[in-house]
Design a protein around this motif. Structure first.
Motif, PDB file in Angstrom:
ATOM      1  N   PHE A  73       0.835  -1.207   0.000  1.00 32.09           N
ATOM      2  CA  PHE A  73       0.000   0.000   0.000  1.00 32.09           C
ATOM      3  C   PHE A  73       0.862   1.246   0.000  1.00 32.09           C
ATOM      4  CE2 PHE A  73       0.384   0.084   4.684  1.00 32.09           C
ATOM      5  CZ  PHE A  73       0.366   1.441   4.954  1.00 32.09           C
ATOM      6  N   PHE A  77       0.808   4.061  -2.754  1.00 25.41           N
ATOM      7  CA  PHE A  77       0.563   5.446  -2.374  1.00 25.41           C
ATOM      8  C   PHE A  77       1.613   6.369  -3.013  1.00 25.41           C
ATOM      9  CE2 PHE A  77       1.718   8.708   0.855  1.00 25.41           C
ATOM     10  CZ  PHE A  77       0.555   9.457   0.818  1.00 25.41           C
ATOM     11  N   TYR A 142      -9.183  -4.666   2.504  1.00 27.18           N
ATOM     12  CA  TYR A 142      -7.917  -4.402   1.839  1.00 27.18           C
ATOM     13  C   TYR A 142      -7.468  -5.595   0.992  1.00 27.18           C
ATOM     14  CZ  TYR A 142      -3.161  -2.992   0.939  1.00 27.18           C
ATOM     15  OH  TYR A 142      -1.993  -2.684   0.315  1.00 27.18           O
ATOM     16  N   LEU A 146      -6.348  -5.456  -2.784  1.00 30.86           N
ATOM     17  CA  LEU A 146      -5.103  -6.045  -3.314  1.00 30.86           C
ATOM     18  C   LEU A 146      -5.402  -6.960  -4.494  1.00 30.86           C
ATOM     19  CD1 LEU A 146      -2.984  -6.901  -0.171  1.00 30.86           C
ATOM     20  CD2 LEU A 146      -2.280  -5.480  -2.080  1.00 30.86           C
ATOM     21  N   GLU A 149      -5.934  -4.992  -7.417  1.00 26.51           N
ATOM     22  CA  GLU A 149      -4.675  -4.466  -7.953  1.00 26.51           C
ATOM     23  C   GLU A 149      -3.873  -5.562  -8.668  1.00 26.51           C
ATOM     24  OE1 GLU A 149      -3.777  -0.714  -5.026  1.00 26.51           O
ATOM     25  OE2 GLU A 149      -2.808  -2.584  -4.537  1.00 26.51           O
ATOM     26  N   ALA A 181      -5.577   2.516  -5.082  1.00 23.84           N
ATOM     27  CA  ALA A 181      -4.380   2.789  -4.284  1.00 23.84           C
ATOM     28  C   ALA A 181      -4.760   3.678  -3.109  1.00 23.84           C
ATOM     29  CB  ALA A 181      -3.321   3.464  -5.146  1.00 23.84           C
ATOM     30  N   GLY A 184      -6.802   1.625  -0.665  1.00 25.61           N
ATOM     31  CA  GLY A 184      -5.900   0.695   0.011  1.00 25.61           C
ATOM     32  C   GLY A 184      -5.084   1.411   1.066  1.00 25.61           C
ATOM     33  N   THR A 185      -4.615   2.587   0.736  1.00 32.65           N
ATOM     34  CA  THR A 185      -3.790   3.331   1.689  1.00 32.65           C
ATOM     35  C   THR A 185      -4.604   3.659   2.929  1.00 32.65           C
ATOM     36  OG1 THR A 185      -2.670   4.311  -0.172  1.00 32.65           O
ATOM     37  CG2 THR A 185      -2.374   5.396   1.941  1.00 32.65           C
ATOM     38  N   SER A 188      -5.290   0.453   4.894  1.00 37.19           N
ATOM     39  CA  SER A 188      -4.095  -0.109   5.519  1.00 37.19           C
ATOM     40  C   SER A 188      -3.638   0.721   6.688  1.00 37.19           C
ATOM     41  CB  SER A 188      -2.961  -0.173   4.524  1.00 37.19           C
ATOM     42  OG  SER A 188      -3.337  -1.000   3.498  1.00 37.19           O
TER      43      SER A 188
END
Ligand code: SF4
Ligand code: SF4
Lengths: 412, 250
Positions: A73, A77, A142, A146, A149, A181, A184-185, A188
């Motif tokens: 992550f 980012f 998350y 992933l 992604e 992204a 996810g950031t 996370s």
């Protein structure tokens, strides 16, 4: 034999060599499978956990790999949101490592809870005040991110790419990756923090308890920082290992240097805050609980040396290495720095899990120690086997490293 | 609940009564103290002095039913353990527990036990016949704990309601350990009711609670006239512990 599946313009070993390479990892998976089956069928009596060691090897492993997987992550980012273009060359690898770490951790948690079939109760009967509920929500979401992604990369396999709708789907996903992204950031950050909060809120366990800011104990922020400090180091280590094994240059040095510099800076900030936190704990929480600092370390094998190792040897030293440009540029020092950084974080997670539980809080209680059984090792090591296998398969069949072709022209 | 440690002889009857009352399963081999199912645990403590100055005391330890920000309740992700604010009892919903054991990590008193094995009630020893229909036996993989014999409260309440009463008399609801203790070391009642014996007992200068400094505010109080025993109730830095010097007689 499988040449049609291998991305164009890159060279891979023979299927036979690849098969032999996967054997040890398959063996680890088999060991893990047997252990998991035993635990599911017979119960957690297959482990050496006890009423004292409610959390043990699996939780240490879980926390450690989740922290090390933070490279995914954080690199995402930096690449998509901050716009560090050079990291595009390593982002795929970071995402795959992250996916491996998170899916491995979730699988392991499935075995670790006593009633795996009821796992979904966390969402159904959720206690919004529990840090573990927050962790579970964020990790599950998350892991989904992933996967999203990872999918475009899978769709880039030469055979799958031939299917037009899939190719278009993959390209579209690529286009909106920044959104994932960012999601996810956000997720996370929260779950790394909540994992720290998990221990920090246990106010009846003075070893782990931390006061903090609003509802979050200090450990919340320390866990985030330590994860984003060690995650990129772990991405570097894995990629370097892939380079060593394949004997190829896969990622330009610039990407490594950027990650190492960021890793070092964050580690530096983390260590300063960790020292401040430790002092606050020694002079605030500890005496308030009627304890002296050395009371935590007077019994058993978990001495004060753990703290010295964690902060001094595996904290300050790698921060200095990674922050020194000349050291960072030398391959040996770079790897040493990253390795020490990752060891430090594993040690930190170990201390929070095992030592917290080992130290008795009631004055007349006894000190307990714990050694994992082969079943516990089996499940933990299976995650490593799974990681090697998935990474090897991805490397073989997917264009993981966009610069590989350029860095290793195939000579006919 | 108030436990007088001066009276406790360490006979273990409370442990046995608790297990029998609450359908606590046994194991063929009970030699593993770290994974044994006991809701009421008896700790033996000594003053650490060599013979002949050695003194021994016993600490029966049920669940403390912590009152303040109950450590186990606040952490449980699935709301499988809850504090009933009306009765003050911390209850456990076994069919909702996912066995994550976070509550065990958070409880400093080790009052929670995990079911490492399937429940075992040997038929040949006649144990199945003793199973109480009022308490659900627990399945493997969940955490269980003392609930101050919650079912006895229900029973007493039902009886009172049937008699058109809304308040319980003192002694109408007591736990199995209280009832069984041959030395009458355990007293049970409502701490908030000044007429109840327990409310008076806790005013004694000899009264203390385990790990008071942590702020869990247990609803179990101990009494001991021995300084060294009271000192073992919490962690004290040098000079922090205040021995009881003056006790009003009468
Ligand atoms: S003693 Fe332990 S199990 Fe009982 S209420 Fe307190 S924290 Fe929960
Ligand atoms: S083990 Fe059960 S009661 Fe304890 S925290 Fe987990 S779900 Fe809640």
């Amino acid at each position: 034999m499988d040449s049609a599946l291998i991305p164009e313009g890159v060279k891979r070993c023979s299927p036979k060599a690849f098969f032999f390479w996967t054997l040890p990892w398959l063996a680890l998976l088999l060991w893990g499978g047997v252990s998991a089956a035993l635990c599911l069928l017979k119960g957690l009596n297959q482990t050496n956990m006890s009423d004292y060691f409610a959390f043990a090897l699996w939780i240490v492993f879980d926390l450690a790999i989740i922290a090390l997987g933070a490279g995914a992550f954080f690199t995402g980012f930096l690449t998509y949101i901050i716009g560090r273009k050079e990291l595009k060359d390593i982002i795929n690898a970071a995402v795959i490592i992250g996916f491996i770490c998170y899916s491995g951790a979730v699988a392991m948690l499935g075995i670790d809870i006593g009633q795996p079939i009821r796992g979904w109760f966390i969402f159904w009967h959720v206690n919004v005040h529990s840090m573990l509920a927050e962790v579970s929500f964020c990790i599950t979401c998350y892991l989904g991110v992933l996967l999203i992604e990872y999918i475009p990369l899978i769709l880039e396999n030469p055979q799958i790419e031939k299917v037009k709708p899939l190719r278009l789907f993959g390209q579209n996903l690529h286009g909106i990756m920044a959104i994932f992204a960012a999601t996810g950031t956000f997720l996370s950050f929260f779950h790394q923090g909540s994992l720290g909060g998990l221990y920090g809120v246990m106010y009846a366990r003075p070893f782990a308890f931390r006061e903090g800011f609003y509802v979050w104990p200090w450990t919340f922020f320390l866990f985030i920082l330590s994860a984003i400090a060690a995650g990129p180091s772990f991405t570097i280590l894995c990629t370097k290992l892939a380079q060593a094994i394949t004997r190829k240059r896969l990622v330009p040095d610039k990407a490594f240097q950027t990650l190492a510099k960021i890793s070092g800076s964050l580690l530096g900030v983390y260590i300063i805050l960790k020292i401040a936190d430790t002092l606050g704990w020694i002079y605030g929480i500890t005496p308030a609980a009627g304890l002296a600092f050395m009371d935590y370390f007077k019994e058993g094998p978990y001495g004060v040396w753990l703290l010295v190792l964690e902060i001094g040897v595996f904290g300050i030293i790698p921060a200095i290495i990674l922050l020194t440009p000349s050291a960072r540029k030398s391959e040996g020092w770079l790897i040493t720095g990253c390795l020490m950084n990752c060891t430090g974080i594993v040690l930190n997670r170990f201390t929070f899990t095992i030592v917290t539980l080992a130290i008795p809080v009631m004055p007349f209680d006894e000190f307990m120690s714990y050694l994992p059984t082969w079943q516990e090792w089996g499940i933990s090591l299976a995650v490593i086997g799974y990681g090697f296998l998935l990474f090897s398969l991805s490397y073989r069949y997917l264009p993981v490293f966009p610069k590989e072709r350029e860095l290793n022209p195939v000579v006919e | 609940m108030v436990i007088d440690l001066d009276k406790c002889t360490g006979c273990g009857t409370c442990m046995v009564a608790c297990s029998a009352e609450n359908n606590v399963s046994v194991r063929p081999d009970e030699s593993d103290p770290q994974r044994r199912l006991t809701w009421m645990r008896l700790y033996k403590v000594t003053n650490g002095k060599p013979f002949p100055e050695t003194e021994v005391s016993y600490f029966p330890r049920p669940c403390m039913q912590c009152d303040h920000h109950t450590p186990c309740v606040s952490v449980c992700p699935a709301t499988a353990t809850e504090m009933d604010y009306e009765t003050g009892i911390v209850s456990q919903i076994y069919t909702r527990c996912i066995g994550c054991r976070y509550c065990m990590a958070a409880c400093p008193y080790h009052a929670r036990v995990f079911n490492w094995w399937d429940g075992y009630f040997p038929k040949s020893k006649g144990m199945t016949r003793y199973l109480s229909p009022e308490v659900s036996p627990r399945m493997r993989g969940v955490v269980e704990k003392c609930t101050f014999c919650h079912h006895r409260l229900m029973r007493a309440r039902t009886k009172a309601y049937a008699e058109d009463r809304r308040e319980l008399e003192e002694g109408e609801y007591i736990t199995a350990c209280t009832e069984a203790c041959p030395a009458q070391a355990i007293t049970f009642g409502d701490l908030n009711n000044p007429d109840h014996q327990v409310a008076n007992l806790i005013k004694s200068p000899y009264a203390f609670r385990l790990l008071e400094k942590l702020g869990t505010e247990p609803k179990v109080y101990y009494l001991s006239s021995k300084d060294w025993v009271r000192k073992l109730g919490d962690n004290f830095l040098p000079g922090q512990f205040e021995p009881v010097t003056k006790v009003k007689m009468g």
